[in-house]
Every structure is written in structure tokens, then in C-alpha cells.
Write an enzyme that holds these catalytic residues in place. Structure first.
Site, PDB file in Angstrom:
ATOM      1  N   ASP A 243       0.861  -1.199   0.000  1.00 16.49           N
ATOM      2  CA  ASP A 243       0.000   0.000   0.000  1.00 16.49           C
ATOM      3  C   ASP A 243       0.892   1.241   0.000  1.00 16.49           C
ATOM      4  O   ASP A 243       0.636   2.223   0.707  1.00 16.49           O
ATOM      5  CB  ASP A 243      -0.934   0.002   1.221  1.00 16.49           C
ATOM      6  CG  ASP A 243      -2.034   1.068   1.100  1.00 16.49           C
ATOM      7  OD1 ASP A 243      -2.289   1.546  -0.030  1.00 16.49           O
ATOM      8  OD2 ASP A 243      -2.630   1.435   2.139  1.00 16.49           O
ATOM      9  N   ASP A 259       2.300   2.132   7.939  1.00 11.47           N
ATOM     10  CA  ASP A 259       1.063   1.487   7.496  1.00 11.47           C
ATOM     11  C   ASP A 259       1.357   0.172   6.777  1.00 11.47           C
ATOM     12  O   ASP A 259       1.021   0.011   5.591  1.00 11.47           O
ATOM     13  CB  ASP A 259       0.296   2.452   6.568  1.00 11.47           C
ATOM     14  CG  ASP A 259      -1.202   2.151   6.558  1.00 11.47           C
ATOM     15  OD1 ASP A 259      -1.607   1.208   7.250  1.00 11.47           O
ATOM     16  OD2 ASP A 259      -1.945   2.861   5.849  1.00 11.47           O
TER      17      ASP A 259
HETATM   18  N1  LIG Z   1       4.278   6.013  14.189  1.00  9.68           N
HETATM   19  C1  LIG Z   1       3.671   7.142  13.840  1.00  9.68           C
HETATM   20  N2  LIG Z   1       4.141   8.350  14.266  1.00  9.68           N
HETATM   21  C2  LIG Z   1       3.529   9.497  13.919  1.00  9.68           C
HETATM   22  N3  LIG Z   1       2.421   9.558  13.155  1.00  9.68           N
HETATM   23  C3  LIG Z   1       1.906   8.402  12.699  1.00  9.68           C
HETATM   24  C4  LIG Z   1       2.506   7.142  13.012  1.00  9.68           C
HETATM   25  N4  LIG Z   1       1.776   6.162  12.428  1.00  9.68           N
HETATM   26  C5  LIG Z   1       0.789   6.780  11.773  1.00  9.68           C
HETATM   27  N5  LIG Z   1       0.841   8.122  11.925  1.00  9.68           N
HETATM   28  C6  LIG Z   1      -0.064   9.129  11.371  1.00  9.68           C
HETATM   29  O1  LIG Z   1      -1.355   8.560  11.226  1.00  9.68           O
HETATM   30  C7  LIG Z   1      -1.731   8.501   9.849  1.00  9.68           C
HETATM   31  C8  LIG Z   1      -2.505   7.232   9.586  1.00  9.68           C
HETATM   32  O2  LIG Z   1      -1.694   6.114   9.889  1.00  9.68           O
HETATM   33  P1  LIG Z   1      -1.684   4.845   8.956  1.00  9.68           P
HETATM   34  O3  LIG Z   1      -0.851   3.814   9.620  1.00  9.68           O
HETATM   35  O4  LIG Z   1      -1.309   5.248   7.575  1.00  9.68           O
HETATM   36  O5  LIG Z   1      -3.197   4.355   9.026  1.00  9.68           O
HETATM   37  P2  LIG Z   1      -4.398   4.333   7.959  1.00  9.68           P
HETATM   38  O6  LIG Z   1      -4.661   2.880   7.785  1.00  9.68           O
HETATM   39  O7  LIG Z   1      -5.505   5.073   8.599  1.00  9.68           O
HETATM   40  O8  LIG Z   1      -3.922   4.982   6.676  1.00  9.68           O
HETATM   41  C9  LIG Z   1      -0.423   8.616   9.093  1.00  9.68           C
HETATM   42  O9  LIG Z   1      -0.584   9.146   7.805  1.00  9.68           O
HETATM   43  C10 LIG Z   1       0.394   9.519   9.969  1.00  9.68           C
HETATM   44  O10 LIG Z   1       0.055  10.869   9.732  1.00  9.68           O
HETATM   45 MG   LIG Z   2      -2.130   5.076   5.694  1.00  8.35          MG
END
Ligand SMILES: Nc1ncnc2c1ncn2[C@@H]1O[C@H](COP(=O)(O)OP(=O)(O)O)[C@@H](O)[C@H]1O
Ligand SMILES: [Mg+2]
Length: 312
Positions: A243, A259
Site C-alpha cells: 500500500d 502502514d
Molecule cells: N508512528 C507514527 N508516528 C507518527 N504519526 C503516525 C505514526 N503512524 C501513523 N501516523 C499518522 O497517522 C496517519 C494514519 O496512519 P496509517 O498507519 O497510515 O493508518 P491508515 O490505515 O488510517 O492509513 C499517518 O498518515 C500519519 O500521519
Molecule cells: Mg495510511
């Protein structure tokens, strides 16, 4: 992101609380009046500083030896239908294991999960990803679980699939982190709640590449790192992100892949297709940033990796 309203809630002692014994727990919320609120905010600003922004915290009463989870129910109503009783129990469990101290506002609210900034016991922050157990799109999770030899004979109930998904993201992070790929270090997993290293600077979350302002030379440097990271993921971790996009790479001085719940083992029947899709999406983004050769680089890498898997 800071919570706009620094509202705290406090539990009233419950009937029979004294008899509840050591380490008994409870989840309580209660909205207090404005005068009291003002005094509490003042107290917290002076004594506890940033705690005033927490939306979930634990309070341990030495006298009754009772821990209570303090929840701002109003704010959850506004932000967050994700917090049902079960999720609060899961978070409380992680607090008791010392994996998180308090929970602040959401950094992100997505279709499948919400991500929160949390405070660590020893200071500093973590990111906590809570997968929705009522998500409507969880069916597509199976496409990335079935065919991945690391996850066989899983519990195929709705909850079982979501817990497996969270465990898969944790395992993928662990594999990638241990091989030296720049991803958040996984810190804890419990059911559908994943705690990981917080990627950010001075308390602010790192931006996604999509929202980053950078010079052409910086984009060039980042593209090289992204290509190397995809190669390393494939060759050393035996994984395909699956992804990859400008939304799933944060910038913290260098690109950080995030992600990775859907990331599959290279033995997955769709691994090559997913690799092609990943490199297609991300090279299109970098081409728009002025890296004209990004498309060709991606093609070369796809060929190289595809032939390396055939040679095995
Ligand atoms: N370890 C992290 N530290 C800081 N921000 C994070 C972290 N993990 C995720 N985020 C924030 O949260 C958002 C969504 O996380 P993500 O894992 O991409 O989940 P989703 O499945 O909702 O896309 C990311 O785009 C980022 O902005
Ligand atoms: Mg994401």
C-alpha cells in the site's frame, strides 16, 4: 494535533469501591462544572503540564489501591466512535503493562484505524493505532492474509481477522525494523491495539510526503532512498509493502515507511502484482515532483526483483 478543549473528567467513587480490593479497575466518566474545571485546568497546568490534553489516563488511588481509567467521554463522542468498552479495556491493559501512560488526541482518524499520540511512562511519546472492530471494509483484509504463509489457520471471525491484521502490522514492523528499514519501532500489541515509536519532532507528528515542501535535490535524494527501501524490503525482509503511496511515507529527516498491515510475504500469490502497483503509485508521485527518470527506475527495479524471486 492538540485537543481544542482541555476538558478533564473525573470518576466519582463508586458504591462499594473500598471493598473492591487491590488493583481493581473501573472505567468512569463524569462531566464537571465550569468553576471546578477552571481550578483543575489551573492545577494541571501548574503541576502536570501537558497532561491537561490527555483524553485517557489512569489514576491510582494509594488509599483504596484502586486504579481508575479516566476518560473524557464528551471528547470521545465528538472524535471517536472507535472507543467502546472493549477498546478502553484493551488500552487499560496496555497502561497496566506500562506500555503507555496516557492517551492524547487522535493524529489521524481513518476508515480502518485511528492513530493517537500517547505519552510513555518514562517520558516521550508513542503512536497508538487502534483498529476499528466494526469496520465495514475488513473483508479485504483476507486478501492480504490468505496466501501469506506466516498466517495460517487463523480465527476467521470478524474480531479474529482484525486481531490478526493488527498482529500482522506488528510483525511486519518488527521484521523491517530489525533489518534496518526506517519504520516505527513496534512497542506493543494487544488485540486490535498496536503501540509503536512516534515519528515526529517536538511533539508534532512528521508530515506525509504528500504534504511536504522540498527542493528538487531533496526529492531526488528521497527517491533514491525510497527505491533502496523497496529493494531492501523485498530482498532482506522478503516483504512487499502493498500500500505504498505518498500518504504512507512520513518525512522525519528521511523517508519513514508506515502502514504496513497489508504488507505480504514475497511468496504471496499476488506479491509481484502488489510490488508493481506500489512502484507505479510512488514513481508517479515522484515524477510529479520533477524526477523524470522515476518511472524507468521503477521498471528496472520490478524486473530485478521479479527475476530474483524466480531464481530462488
Ligand atoms: N508512528 C507514527 N508516528 C507518527 N504519526 C503516525 C505514526 N503512524 C501513523 N501516523 C499518522 O497517522 C496517519 C494514519 O496512519 P496509517 O498507519 O497510515 O493508518 P491508515 O490505515 O488510517 O492509513 C499517518 O498518515 C500519519 O500521519
Ligand atoms: Mg495510511
Amino acid at each position: 494535533m492538540r485537543c481544542p478543549v482541555p476538558l478533564h473528567t473525573y470518576p466519582e467513587p463508586e458504591h462499594g469501591q473500598e471493598e473492591s480490593g487491590p488493583q481493581a479497575s473501573g472505567i468512569t466518566s463524569h462531566v464537571i462544572d465550569v468553576g471546578k474545571l477552571f481550578l483543575i485546568i489551573a492545577f494541571y497546568l501548574i503541576v502536570a503540564g501537558k497532561d491537561v490534553y490527555d483524553i485517557i489516563s489512569e489514576r491510582y488511588d494509594k488509599r483504596t489501591k484502586r486504579s481508575t481509567l479516566i476518560v473524557d467521554a464528551e471528547r470521545f463522542k465528538t472524535y471517536d466512535e472507535v472507543f467502546d468498552r472493549q477498546n478502553l479495556d484493551n488500552i487499560f491493559h496496555l497502561m497496566k503493562r506500562g506500555k503507555i501512560r496516557t492517551v492524547e488526541c487522535p493524529i489521524s482518524t481513518g476508515k480502518e484505524a485511528n492513530v493517537y499520540k500517547t505519552n510513555k511512562v518514562g517520558g516521550g511519546f508513542s503512536a497508538m493505532k487502534v483498529f476499528r472492530t466494526s469496520t465495514a471494509t475488513f473483508g479485504s483484509f483476507l486478501e492480504y492474509i490468505d496466501g501469506d504463509r506466516r498466517f495460517q489457520n487463523i480465527d476467521r471471525s470478524r474480531r479474529g481477522i482484525i486481531y490478526t491484521w493488527a498482529r500482522k502490522e506488528h510483525l511486519n514492523l518488527r521484521t523491517m525494523f530489525e533489518k534496518g528499514v526506517r519504520v516505527p519501532e513496534p512497542e506493543a500489541i494487544f488485540r486490535n491495539v498496536l503501540v509503536m515509536e512516534y515519528i515526529g519532532y517536538e511533539g508534532k507528528p512528521a508530515p506525509q510526503l504528500k504534504f511536504l515542501d522540498a527542493e528538487k535535490e531533496e526529492w531526488e535524494e528521497m527517491w533514491e532512498i525510497v527505491v533502496e527501501t523497496v529493494r531492501k524490503l523485498f530482498v532482506e525482509c522478503e516483504l512487499v509493502h502493498a500500500d505504498l503511496s505518498e500518504y504512507n511515507i512520513l518525512y522525519d529527516g528521511a523517508p519513514v515507511f508506515i502502514d504496513v498491515g497489508q504488507s505480504v510475504h514475497i511468496g504471496h500469490p499476488n506479491a509481484k502484482e502488489l510490488l508493481r502497483r506500489d512502484l507505479g503509485v510512488i514513481s508517479t508521485f515522484f515524477r510529479k515532483k520533477g524526477i523524470e527518470g522515476a518511472g524507468d527506475d521503477a521498471e528496472i527495479l520490478i524486473k530485478e526483483l521479479a527475476s530474483s524471486v524466480e531464481d530462488r
